[in-house]
Design a protein around this motif. Structure first.
Motif, PDB file in Angstrom:
ATOM      1  N   UNK A 104      -7.842   4.944   2.097  1.00 16.80           N
ATOM      2  CA  UNK A 104      -9.042   4.384   2.701  1.00 16.80           C
ATOM      3  C   UNK A 104      -9.153   4.860   4.146  1.00 16.80           C
ATOM      4  N   UNK A 105     -10.384   5.043   4.605  1.00 16.45           N
ATOM      5  CA  UNK A 105     -10.635   5.397   6.001  1.00 16.45           C
ATOM      6  C   UNK A 105     -10.862   4.102   6.766  1.00 16.45           C
ATOM      7  N   UNK A 106      -9.844   3.651   7.485  1.00 16.29           N
ATOM      8  CA  UNK A 106      -9.926   2.363   8.163  1.00 16.29           C
ATOM      9  C   UNK A 106     -11.025   2.350   9.218  1.00 16.29           C
ATOM     10  N   UNK A 107     -11.336   3.506   9.787  1.00 13.56           N
ATOM     11  CA  UNK A 107     -12.369   3.559  10.826  1.00 13.56           C
ATOM     12  C   UNK A 107     -13.735   3.126  10.306  1.00 13.56           C
ATOM     13  N   UNK A 108     -13.929   3.254   8.997  1.00 16.54           N
ATOM     14  CA  UNK A 108     -15.197   2.847   8.399  1.00 16.54           C
ATOM     15  C   UNK A 108     -15.292   1.330   8.223  1.00 16.54           C
ATOM     16  N   UNK A 109     -14.186   0.637   8.456  1.00 20.61           N
ATOM     17  CA  UNK A 109     -14.157  -0.804   8.183  1.00 20.61           C
ATOM     18  C   UNK A 109     -13.838  -1.651   9.413  1.00 20.61           C
ATOM     19  N   UNK A 110     -13.668  -1.021  10.561  1.00 24.19           N
ATOM     20  CA  UNK A 110     -13.418  -1.790  11.777  1.00 24.19           C
ATOM     21  C   UNK A 110     -14.698  -2.490  12.219  1.00 24.19           C
ATOM     22  N   UNK A 111     -14.568  -3.739  12.633  1.00 21.19           N
ATOM     23  CA  UNK A 111     -15.723  -4.514  13.099  1.00 21.19           C
ATOM     24  C   UNK A 111     -15.881  -4.288  14.598  1.00 21.19           C
ATOM     25  N   UNK A 112     -16.416  -3.145  14.967  1.00 21.19           N
ATOM     26  CA  UNK A 112     -16.549  -2.797  16.379  1.00 21.19           C
ATOM     27  C   UNK A 112     -17.382  -3.849  17.108  1.00 21.19           C
ATOM     28  N   UNK A 113     -16.913  -4.210  18.287  1.00 19.99           N
ATOM     29  CA  UNK A 113     -17.536  -5.293  19.033  1.00 19.99           C
ATOM     30  C   UNK A 113     -16.804  -6.604  18.842  1.00 19.99           C
ATOM     31  N   UNK A 114     -15.945  -6.646  17.827  1.00 21.82           N
ATOM     32  CA  UNK A 114     -15.106  -7.806  17.564  1.00 21.82           C
ATOM     33  C   UNK A 114     -13.667  -7.346  17.343  1.00 21.82           C
ATOM     34  N   UNK A 115     -12.767  -8.289  17.238  1.00 16.40           N
ATOM     35  CA  UNK A 115     -11.368  -7.975  16.954  1.00 16.40           C
ATOM     36  C   UNK A 115     -11.194  -7.844  15.443  1.00 16.40           C
ATOM     37  N   UNK A 116     -10.502  -6.800  15.017  1.00 15.69           N
ATOM     38  CA  UNK A 116     -10.251  -6.596  13.587  1.00 15.69           C
ATOM     39  C   UNK A 116      -8.771  -6.782  13.292  1.00 15.69           C
ATOM     40  N   UNK A 117      -8.483  -7.632  12.318  1.00 13.38           N
ATOM     41  CA  UNK A 117      -7.117  -7.806  11.822  1.00 13.38           C
ATOM     42  C   UNK A 117      -7.029  -7.083  10.484  1.00 13.38           C
ATOM     43  N   UNK A 118      -6.077  -6.179  10.366  1.00 16.42           N
ATOM     44  CA  UNK A 118      -5.869  -5.436   9.123  1.00 16.42           C
ATOM     45  C   UNK A 118      -4.540  -5.862   8.519  1.00 16.42           C
ATOM     46  N   UNK A 119      -4.610  -6.484   7.342  1.00 13.09           N
ATOM     47  CA  UNK A 119      -3.395  -6.980   6.685  1.00 13.09           C
ATOM     48  C   UNK A 119      -3.067  -6.134   5.456  1.00 13.09           C
ATOM     49  N   UNK A 120      -1.848  -5.610   5.417  1.00 19.38           N
ATOM     50  CA  UNK A 120      -1.321  -4.962   4.219  1.00 19.38           C
ATOM     51  C   UNK A 120      -0.525  -6.022   3.455  1.00 19.38           C
ATOM     52  N   UNK A 121      -0.839  -6.192   2.172  1.00 20.42           N
ATOM     53  CA  UNK A 121      -0.203  -7.250   1.395  1.00 20.42           C
ATOM     54  C   UNK A 121      -0.043  -6.806  -0.054  1.00 20.42           C
ATOM     55  N   UNK A 122       0.569  -7.673  -0.852  1.00 27.41           N
ATOM     56  CA  UNK A 122       0.661  -7.470  -2.295  1.00 27.41           C
ATOM     57  C   UNK A 122       0.674  -8.844  -2.953  1.00 27.41           C
ATOM     58  N   UNK A 123       0.100  -8.940  -4.136  1.00 27.19           N
ATOM     59  CA  UNK A 123       0.015 -10.229  -4.825  1.00 27.19           C
ATOM     60  C   UNK A 123       1.393 -10.823  -5.113  1.00 27.19           C
ATOM     61  N   UNK A 124       2.403  -9.947  -5.312  1.00 32.46           N
ATOM     62  CA  UNK A 124       3.734 -10.425  -5.674  1.00 32.46           C
ATOM     63  C   UNK A 124       4.600 -10.747  -4.457  1.00 32.46           C
ATOM     64  N   UNK A 125       4.057 -10.577  -3.269  1.00 30.72           N
ATOM     65  CA  UNK A 125       4.819 -10.753  -2.025  1.00 30.72           C
ATOM     66  C   UNK A 125       4.789 -12.212  -1.569  1.00 30.72           C
ATOM     67  N   UNK A 126       5.957 -12.873  -1.589  1.00 31.94           N
ATOM     68  CA  UNK A 126       6.043 -14.270  -1.171  1.00 31.94           C
ATOM     69  C   UNK A 126       5.639 -14.503   0.275  1.00 31.94           C
ATOM     70  N   UNK A 127       6.193 -13.752   1.247  1.00 29.70           N
ATOM     71  CA  UNK A 127       5.800 -13.940   2.651  1.00 29.70           C
ATOM     72  C   UNK A 127       4.305 -13.708   2.882  1.00 29.70           C
ATOM     73  N   UNK A 128       3.703 -12.817   2.077  1.00 35.50           N
ATOM     74  CA  UNK A 128       2.255 -12.583   2.212  1.00 35.50           C
ATOM     75  C   UNK A 128       1.484 -13.857   1.887  1.00 35.50           C
ATOM     76  N   UNK A 129       1.949 -14.578   0.878  1.00 37.24           N
ATOM     77  CA  UNK A 129       1.267 -15.821   0.493  1.00 37.24           C
ATOM     78  C   UNK A 129       1.362 -16.869   1.596  1.00 37.24           C
TER      79      UNK A 129
END
Length: 203
Positions: A104-129
């Motif tokens: 994915x091209x992250x630059x296409x999804x940044x909310x310019x003018x606001x703060x963007x939080x980008x989270x990498x996760x997985x459904x099976x990841x306990x700490x992610x939950x």
């Protein structure tokens, strides 16, 4: 009696370990099934933990673990609902899953003018939950924050390789201009909040 119980436990562990070969030829050697979900199984190997979807497995494995396509579809639909934006009174920025394993091209999804939080996760990841609900609450209650989420699905997917992700959760925080302010590894919400505060002031 204790020795017998110990030996029985060891034997059970050996029985649970198995080799899994996917339709595309990829193999998971000496893998232990830690959880069976409607759409796949979570495997633990020497290399780590990975989720394998039933559609990637031969029919024999699908039958072995009672794969039900209808139940899997219902589960996926529910996950999509759970991941949808729940903005509070319309105040917050929408959260968005921008990748399910693909590059994915992250630059296409940044909310310019606001703060963007980008989270990498997985459904099976306990700490992610543990971390994800806090991130979603932060984004839904603050109009200056947008949450973007990337589901790595499993280790080694194109998006995991693209961003060199070798642990989840992993969170990147970008300022209003789209510049990376900081990276947080693990479910450390306090560090995320500190970077967000920094990003709001320009980073």
């Amino acid at each position: 009696m204790k020795i017998f119980t110990f030996l029985l436990s060891c034997f059970a562990s050996v029985v649970l370990a198995d080799d899994f070969k996917l339709i595309n030829g990829r193999e998971y050697k000496d893998a232990t099934v830690t959880r069976v979900e409607p759409d796949g199984i979570v495997l633990r190997t020497n290399a780590g933990i990975a989720k394998v979807y039933f559609v990637e497995l031969p029919k024999e494995y699908q039958e072995r673990f009672k794969y039900n396509p209808a139940a899997a579809a219902a589960s996926s639909a529910q996950q999509a609902v759970n991941q949808a934006t729940t903005a509070v009174a319309g105040r917050g920025q929408p959260s968005e899953v921008i990748s399910h394993g693909e590059q994915v091209d992250i630059n296409q999804h940044l909310a310019l003018g606001n703060v963007t939080i980008l989270e990498f996760y997985a459904d099976w990841c306990g700490p992610c939950r543990l971390l994800t609900p806090s991130l979603e609450q932060m984004a839904s209650s603050d109009p200056q924050i947008a949450l973007r989420k990337i589901d790595i699905v499993r280790w080694g997917t194109p998006v995991a390789q693209q961003f060199n992700v070798n642990s989840v959760p992993l969170v990147n925080i970008y300022n209003r201009a789209g510049s990376l302010v900081g990276t947080v590894r693990g479910a450390d919400f306090d560090s995320v909040k500190r970077y967000v505060a920094q990003a709001k002031t320009g980073g």
